[in-house]
Design a protein around this motif. Structure first.
Motif: not given
Length: 301
Positions: A92-120
């Motif tokens: 999965l990590v390799q596929r996201f790296s190749e497509t350069r797409r962001r995992h849907p759950l890596s986006k922060p819930d609000d501006n105060r929350t840091p972005q989640v690492a891909l594996i997390d």
């Protein structure tokens, strides 16, 4: 109505699966909110539509936990199948790296929350979808290409009658145990044709390898034990109202012993099903490593 629910881990091939179902004549909807599934099925049913496929994933957040109850409700009036696509984290990590797409759950819930690492984000998604994975038909796409996944889904669609579909799958332990397996049998203790120079380039589909294995009593004994186990517990799986049961047989490389025994089991249960005229039992066969090798040869050609 035949209703296909496609879900699974992001990056595991849901779009490929949805396209395959669309090619098979299904009305397809991607990323539909869970709350709308029941209304959509009712609406299309009134229009006389017979087949619909809906892709649902973790982008729906906690509402995905409502999906099992919705599926149970739909099953009262429709033939509902749930397909769960999975893959190992490294792939999965390799596929996201190749497509350069962001995992849907890596986006922060609000501006105060840091972005989640891909594996997390991947592990968070696994936890969120764990209940669905336990009740669905799983396909592990870690080592397969889109072409192979489309082919496997087409096999699932060949017989669309209700009942239990048993998939007999051979594999090689050195390439990993299939995530989609419900039952796994290890046959690495059996005599290995790999050590015979004449048999090494062949597979369990070849009569020379089959004859070699047939001459060893322990191979026959192992096959009989696996067959009796399946026959003993198959009624329980049928009573559990399962749609699919994947039985995986593994040897070291997935070329000889596992292929031979899967062929034997498939032939036995196919003949038995025909003799008993069991319309609610359907059989499929898959040789994972042979399928992958065939695809590699086509690609190199």
């Amino acid at each position: 109505m035949r209703v296909f629910i496609i879900t699974g881990i992001s990056g595991s091939g849901k779009s490929v699966a949805l396209n395959a179902l669309e090619d098979a004549g299904y009305d397809c909807v991607d990323n539909l909110p869970v709350d709308f599934i029941h209304d959509l099925v009712q609406s299309l049913s009134k229009q006389g539509r017979e087949k619909i496929a809906v892709a649902v994933d973790a982008r729906r957040g906690q509402s995905i936990k409502e999906l099992p109850a919705i599926i149970e409700q739909l099953q009262q009036n429709h033939d509902v199948r749930v397909l769960f696509l999975n893959s190992n984290t490294e792939t999965l990590v390799q596929r996201f790296s190749e497509t350069r797409r962001r995992h849907p759950l890596s986006k922060p819930d609000d501006n105060r929350t840091p972005q989640v690492a891909l594996i997390d984000a991947i592990e968070k998604e696994r936890l969120l979808l764990a209940d669905l994975a336990e009740t669905a038909h799983n396909i592990d796409t870690s080592h397969i290409k889109a072409h192979t996944l489309r082919s496997w889904i087409q096999d699932l669609l060949k017989d669309e009658r209700p009942g239990l579909t048993i998939l007999f799958e051979s594999f090689g332990f050195k390439h990993g145990v299939p995530r989609d397996a419900d039952l796994v049998f290890d046959v690495r203790c059996l005599p290995n044709p790999h050590y015979d120079p004449q048999l090494r380039p062949l597979t369990g589909n070849d009569p020379e390898v089959a004859n070699f294995l047939r001459e060893h009593p322990e191979v026959q004994a192992m096959g009989d034990d696996i067959r009796r186990f399946i026959e003993t517990w198959l009624p329980k799986y049928q009573a559990d109202r399962r749609s699919y049961l994947t039985i995986a047989i593994g040897c070291t490389g997935g070329q000889h012993r596992s292929v031979y025994l899967v062929n034997c089991l498939f032939d036995y249960f196919k003949k038995k099903s025909q003799a008993l005229a069991e319309d609610d039992l359907h059989l499929l066969i898959r040789h994972r490593e042979l399928d992958l090798n065939s695809l590699k040869k086509e690609t190199s050609a």
